[in-house]
Design a protein around this motif. Structure first.
Motif, PDB file in Angstrom:
ATOM      1  N   ARG A  93     -26.844 -34.831  79.808  1.00 28.72           N
ATOM      2  CA  ARG A  93     -27.936 -35.546  79.438  1.00 28.72           C
ATOM      3  C   ARG A  93     -28.470 -36.427  80.493  1.00 28.72           C
ATOM      4  N   ALA A  94     -26.983 -37.391  80.199  1.00 25.96           N
ATOM      5  CA  ALA A  94     -27.750 -39.015  80.887  1.00 25.96           C
ATOM      6  C   ALA A  94     -27.232 -38.295  82.435  1.00 25.96           C
ATOM      7  N   ARG A  95     -26.707 -37.025  82.941  1.00 19.45           N
ATOM      8  CA  ARG A  95     -26.806 -36.564  84.418  1.00 19.45           C
ATOM      9  C   ARG A  95     -28.295 -35.997  85.254  1.00 19.45           C
ATOM     10  N   LEU A  96     -28.897 -35.954  84.142  1.00 19.99           N
ATOM     11  CA  LEU A  96     -29.813 -34.997  84.489  1.00 19.99           C
ATOM     12  C   LEU A  96     -31.092 -36.457  84.179  1.00 19.99           C
ATOM     13  N   ALA A  97     -30.939 -37.767  83.082  1.00 20.14           N
ATOM     14  CA  ALA A  97     -31.808 -38.057  82.631  1.00 20.14           C
ATOM     15  C   ALA A  97     -32.811 -38.990  83.876  1.00 20.14           C
ATOM     16  N   PRO A  98     -31.978 -38.944  85.402  1.00 20.43           N
ATOM     17  CA  PRO A  98     -32.819 -39.903  86.689  1.00 20.43           C
ATOM     18  C   PRO A  98     -34.113 -38.016  86.452  1.00 20.43           C
ATOM     19  N   LYS A  99     -33.228 -37.766  87.129  1.00 23.67           N
ATOM     20  CA  LYS A  99     -34.036 -36.065  87.489  1.00 23.67           C
ATOM     21  C   LYS A  99     -35.550 -35.745  86.654  1.00 23.67           C
ATOM     22  N   LEU A 100     -35.256 -35.616  85.292  1.00 24.62           N
ATOM     23  CA  LEU A 100     -36.177 -35.559  83.841  1.00 24.62           C
ATOM     24  C   LEU A 100     -37.381 -36.762  84.214  1.00 24.62           C
ATOM     25  N   GLN A 101     -36.917 -38.576  84.501  1.00 25.66           N
ATOM     26  CA  GLN A 101     -38.213 -38.964  84.971  1.00 25.66           C
ATOM     27  C   GLN A 101     -38.430 -38.857  85.609  1.00 25.66           C
ATOM     28  N   ALA A 102     -38.501 -38.518  87.254  1.00 23.02           N
ATOM     29  CA  ALA A 102     -39.447 -38.061  87.922  1.00 23.02           C
ATOM     30  C   ALA A 102     -39.511 -36.908  88.051  1.00 23.02           C
ATOM     31  N   LEU A 103     -39.824 -35.948  87.307  1.00 25.37           N
ATOM     32  CA  LEU A 103     -40.407 -34.230  86.749  1.00 25.37           C
ATOM     33  C   LEU A 103     -41.701 -35.376  85.586  1.00 25.37           C
ATOM     34  N   GLN A 104     -41.047 -36.727  84.813  1.00 25.27           N
ATOM     35  CA  GLN A 104     -42.264 -37.343  84.506  1.00 25.27           C
ATOM     36  C   GLN A 104     -43.776 -37.680  84.905  1.00 25.27           C
ATOM     37  N   ARG A 105     -42.859 -38.630  85.988  1.00 33.54           N
ATOM     38  CA  ARG A 105     -43.579 -39.178  86.770  1.00 33.54           C
ATOM     39  C   ARG A 105     -44.264 -38.261  88.066  1.00 33.54           C
ATOM     40  N   ARG A 106     -43.878 -37.388  88.291  1.00 31.96           N
ATOM     41  CA  ARG A 106     -44.491 -36.283  89.715  1.00 31.96           C
ATOM     42  C   ARG A 106     -45.936 -35.554  88.320  1.00 31.96           C
ATOM     43  N   TYR A 107     -45.304 -34.599  87.190  1.00 32.66           N
ATOM     44  CA  TYR A 107     -46.192 -34.198  86.630  1.00 32.66           C
ATOM     45  C   TYR A 107     -47.200 -34.605  85.307  1.00 32.66           C
ATOM     46  N   LYS A 108     -47.291 -36.289  85.238  1.00 34.67           N
ATOM     47  CA  LYS A 108     -47.496 -37.069  84.352  1.00 34.67           C
ATOM     48  C   LYS A 108     -48.823 -36.205  84.229  1.00 34.67           C
TER      49      LYS A 108
END
Length: 250
Positions: free
Chosen positions: A65-80
């Motif tokens: 979860r910690a490793r994927l957190a930055p990628k998930l945050q990037a997806l949230q910003r990109r497709y908000k």
């Protein structure tokens, strides 16, 4: 219907009770009148040892979860502005990483019934239709079935009661404080949403909830809580080193 009287559960409880009392008999030449209390400690250690694989699975899931957190945050910003696309891309990310948003839940579900059965041995005066003799045994003159609040309310608290529960509560509080400091969530600038820091602080202080519970439960259950929180802290420290949440410095 009392869930503990359901035949399969009652049979499991009775078997666990027989194991616990057998341990107490085995330890009597070594511990004397404290053998039942020592049996509680030994049984708790045995259960925590059996559950080590579940702890490892949880640590691995936390690391993922910690490793994927930055990628998930990037997806949230990109497709908000596109929730459906965000959901698809999020699931694709988990699939590509061969993991799941629910990773780590299975170990918790596995632990719950095992811990529930053991904990019931320290709480209920009747097990599978017969008296729970464990709760009539004593530690330094304090019955294992006595609670701190119960003895104070009933006017039966003694110096030994205060001493035994005082030591146990002190250990729980110290372990809680160490846990709070060692595993304090790091709130970065990217997390600076209103209330995030307050929630993180509150989560840290929830560590002390076990001490509150220990005041109300029988001494046998309080012993179980002391061993459990201490074991959990040591295990989390070891596993955090084995499965760090961030890059390891070279």
């Amino acid at each position: 219907m009392d869930l503990l009287s359901f035949p399969p559960i009652a049979a499991i409880l009775d078997a666990a009770y027989a194991l616990l009392m057998g341990l107490a008999d085995l330890l009597y030449p070594l511990a004397g009148s404290a053998s039942a209390a020592l049996a509680v400690v030994v049984l708790t250690l045995l259960v925590r040892t059996i559950l080590i694989p579940a702890g490892i699975a949880q640590a691995k899931a936390e690391q993922t979860r910690a490793r994927l957190a930055p990628k998930l945050q990037a997806l949230q910003r990109r497709y908000k502005n596109d929730r459906e696309r965000m959901s698809r891309e999020t699931m694709k990310l988990y699939a590509d990483e061969k993991t799941s948003p629910l990773a780590g839940c299975a170990p918790v579900l596995i632990q719950a019934p095992i811990v529930g059965v053991v904990y019931a041995l320290f709480l209920y005066p009747v097990i599978a239709g017969h008296p729970n003799a464990l709760l009539t045994d004593q530690l330094l003159g304090v019955p294992l079935g006595a609670s701190l609040v119960g003895t104070m309310a009933g006017g039966t608290a003694t110096g030994a009661t205060a001493l035994v529960f005082g030591i146990l509560l002190l250990v729980i509080v110290v372990v809680a404080e160490v846990t709070r400091r060692v595993f304090r969530p790091v709130v970065g600038a990217s997390d600076a949403a209103p209330g995030v820091e307050a929630v993180a602080r509150m989560a840290g202080f929830l560590q002390f909830g076990t001490a509150v519970v220990a005041i109300f439960v029988p001494l046998a259950a309080a012993l179980y809580l002391v061993v459990t929180v201490t074991w959990t802290l040591v295990q989390r420290v070891v596993l955090r080193r084995r499965f760090p949440l961030g890059p390891v410095a070279g």
